[in-house]
Scaffold this active site. Structure first.
Site, short mmCIF file in Angstrom:
data_model
loop_
_atom_site.label_atom_id
_atom_site.label_comp_id
_atom_site.label_asym_id
_atom_site.label_seq_id
_atom_site.Cartn_x
_atom_site.Cartn_y
_atom_site.Cartn_z
N PRO A 75 1.19 -1.22 0.36
CA PRO A 75 -0.11 -0.23 0.11
C PRO A 75 0.66 1.29 -0.39
CG PRO A 75 -0.07 -1.51 2.34
CD PRO A 75 1.50 -1.38 0.97
N GLU A 76 0.53 1.87 -1.20
CA GLU A 76 0.88 3.00 -0.93
C GLU A 76 0.26 4.52 -0.73
OE1 GLU A 76 4.28 3.06 -4.66
OE2 GLU A 76 4.27 1.45 -4.61
#
Length: 276
Positions: A2-3
């Site tokens: 997850p960014e």
DNA sequence: CGCGCAACCTGTCTGC
DNA sequence: TGCAGACAGGTTGCGC
């Protein structure tokens, strides 16, 4: 996994649902998840508190509590934060902790690799200090200006990709969006940061924003693990221009995309349009 | 001080 | 089929 776009996707779903809710129960199944405090300290710090707002800073979730403290959660590589109702399915494995609200709905933190973290910061001053030590400007803030990026790359001999991955330069860019932004700006990932021209850094600043915006619009990228708060995949992986596209045609010049290793990470680029 | 890399973990895939 | 090894979206801390 997850960014910024993935974290923001979940934040947008959860903010309206958890704001104003009281925490009835807080459980840390894995002591490392809530380290340095023990699971029982973690529980007593949260139980009875009310969540006033659910925000994001970089890749961190920030749940603002009614006593001035904040609960920070970070998904790292494989974390997921799911909203689970009493009648809905409960995750079968890898549950590291949960927050249960009045009424029985829960936020469940699932994380196979156990890199993810949860931490309570006691007040606004400490929260500011925590983020100031770790994070640069938000990419959509005015502070992330063309002049800022140009200045921040001066006297930096490391690769521009390594700098983009450094959260102190700009908060929220990870391996996927670094590759996509560098392609959009037509800059080679291994290019020395201090060799970028003013025109390069201006283009890169726009490309970082564009790539992140596209990711948010697509509700994140689900190469493998990522799911939103309701367990649904994002679709940005279908729009990747270079990332994970080794051997396929560059969408701009149709040269073959190559994979290499830059800044210790798998890195994808077009040798035709991203020259060093 | 700046930089590169190992370490933290588990799951999955590849090649022998 | 089994197994060893590489690799995976992130961050931190250590050594040079």
């Amino acid at each position: 996994m997850p960014e910024l776009p993935e974290v923001e996707t979940i934040r947008r779903q959860l903010a309206p649902v958890v704001a104003g809710r009281s925490i009835e129960l807080a459980v840390a199944d894995d002591a490392r998840w809530c380290s340095p405090v023990s699971p029982s300290q973690f529980a007593s710090r949260l139980e009875g508190r009310r969540i006033e707002a659910f925000d994001r800073r970089g890749k961190y979730f920030v749940a603002r509590l009614d006593d001035g403290a904040s609960l920070l959660m970070h998904l790292r590589m494989t974390g997921n934060l799911l909203y689970v109702t009493p009648t809905g399915p409960f995750p079968a494995t890898h549950v590291r902790g949960l927050i249960q609200f009045d009424g029985g709905d829960r936020l469940v933190f699932v994380d196979p690799r156990r890199f993810g973290t949860a931490e309570v910061i006691d007040d606004a001053g400490r929260l500011d200090a925590y983020f100031a030590a770790r994070l640069g400007p938000e990419p959509f803030d005015e502070a992330f200006s063309p002049a800022y990026l140009y200045d921040a790359t001066r006297h930096r001999r490391t690769s521009i990709k390594a700098l983009l991955l450094d959260q102190r330069l700009v908060a929220g860019v990870g391996n996927i969006y670094a590759d996509e932004a560098l392609f959009r700006a037509a800059i080679a990932p291994h290019r020395r940061a201090d060799r970028l021209t003013r025109s390069n850094t201006a283009a890169l600043r726009e490309s970082v924003r564009d790539a992140l915006s596209a990711g948010i619009d697509a509700k994140g990228a689900s190469i493998d693990d990522f799911r939103d708060a309701y367990g649904v995949k994002g679709s940005f992986q279908d729009q990747f221009l270079v990332h994970r596209r080794e051997g396929l045609d560059c969408p701009r010049c149709s040269a073959k995309i190559v994979k290499s290793r830059t800044a210790g990470r798998g890195t994808y680029r077009c040798p035709g349009c991203q020259r060093s």
